[in-house]
Design a protein around this motif. Sequence first.
Motif, mmCIF file in Angstrom:
data_model
loop_
_atom_site.group_PDB
_atom_site.id
_atom_site.type_symbol
_atom_site.label_atom_id
_atom_site.label_comp_id
_atom_site.label_asym_id
_atom_site.label_seq_id
_atom_site.Cartn_x
_atom_site.Cartn_y
_atom_site.Cartn_z
ATOM 1 N N VAL A 12 0.794 -0.984 0.080
ATOM 2 C CA VAL A 12 -0.215 -0.089 -0.265
ATOM 3 C C VAL A 12 0.908 1.184 -0.429
ATOM 4 O O VAL A 12 1.519 1.551 0.776
ATOM 5 C CB VAL A 12 -0.781 0.098 1.086
ATOM 6 N N GLU A 15 -2.481 5.090 2.337
ATOM 7 C CA GLU A 15 -4.054 4.992 2.809
ATOM 8 C C GLU A 15 -4.094 5.918 3.844
ATOM 9 O O GLU A 15 -3.673 6.074 4.931
ATOM 10 C CB GLU A 15 -4.283 3.552 3.308
ATOM 11 N N VAL A 20 -7.008 4.470 -1.028
ATOM 12 C CA VAL A 20 -5.845 3.952 -0.977
ATOM 13 C C VAL A 20 -5.646 3.619 -1.541
ATOM 14 O O VAL A 20 -6.282 2.769 -2.853
ATOM 15 C CB VAL A 20 -6.777 1.555 0.010
ATOM 16 N N ARG A 22 -2.870 1.740 -3.695
ATOM 17 C CA ARG A 22 -1.191 0.430 -3.977
ATOM 18 C C ARG A 22 -0.468 0.227 -5.200
ATOM 19 O O ARG A 22 -0.993 1.381 -6.606
ATOM 20 C CB ARG A 22 -2.168 -0.625 -4.420
ATOM 21 N N TRP A 114 -8.969 -5.724 -6.512
ATOM 22 C CA TRP A 114 -8.193 -5.307 -5.999
ATOM 23 C C TRP A 114 -6.860 -6.646 -5.069
ATOM 24 O O TRP A 114 -5.857 -6.258 -4.784
ATOM 25 C CB TRP A 114 -8.064 -5.101 -4.966
#
Length: 300
Positions: A12, A15, A20, A22, A114
């Motif tokens: 990540v 956040e 979020v 990534r 995800w």
Amino acid sequence: MYEITYPQFDPVLVEIGPLVIRWYALAYIAGIIGGWRLALRMVQTPRLWEGYPYPAAAQKRKHAKPQAPILPEHIDDFLVWATLGIILGGRIGFVLFYNLPYYLSNPIEIFYVWQGGMAFHGGLAGMVIAIVLFARSRGINMFSLGDLIATVAPLGYFFGRLANFINGELWGRAADVPWAMVFPRDELGIARHPSQLYQAAIDGALLFTIVLVAVYRFQTLRRPGLTIGIFLTGYGCARFFTENFREPDPQLGYLIGNWLTMGMTLSLPMIVAGIWFIWRANAEPPLGTRAVDKAPAKQG
């Protein structure tokens, strides 16, 4: 003594509450935006397209220079099509080629993008469909558009494999080389080839360099489809080679003996198709050398 410590990465990047971001998503964004900007630059470089007929849409503009048969606005419009082709094709390809029984039992998880699970060959198929449909809708040469996408595609692949390394996934086979690594998510805990980096370097960076040299030094865009052929053949051969260092997906294993993987199998048709594109492109003289190309364009 024959391994180095795998650098611990947080998959990540950012956040903030429910937001979020990534590294994996950032890799796709970087590849798509980087490819878009490079494709724009290529259509705005007249010397790459010597011999092409004057673009019909550009004929209506005052002082417009004859250049690519594809206009910058075409590249801008295609960005959305390309994004959908990559994501939908990549996900569907992974489901069909790599884990179909599991997703038939858990169909809702097909949409859990995800969690990872994208196939390059599926993304390629999705991109081909997007190119054909978009070219027909805009009345442009699909081979020329495909040449542009083939030039920038290895760049996106490069970023994608770096993201796989950061995530500590899709690692290589057991190895005793000095740069072997133990990946934290590997339950066996053995030293392995960092095959993600091999593929980023060979299938991505090296192939990207080769295609760019072909386009800028040898003007392969003057032969529609030739750049596509170079990319398909180059990627197929490179992927077939680097798969020798990658651990096959556990749900599939080796398809034949202890060497043939799904990645190798899917790369073979690419090599055949690439050779056909190269043969087809070279069967005709380059644009700008034929009488029809030298005739003055009709003004609309």
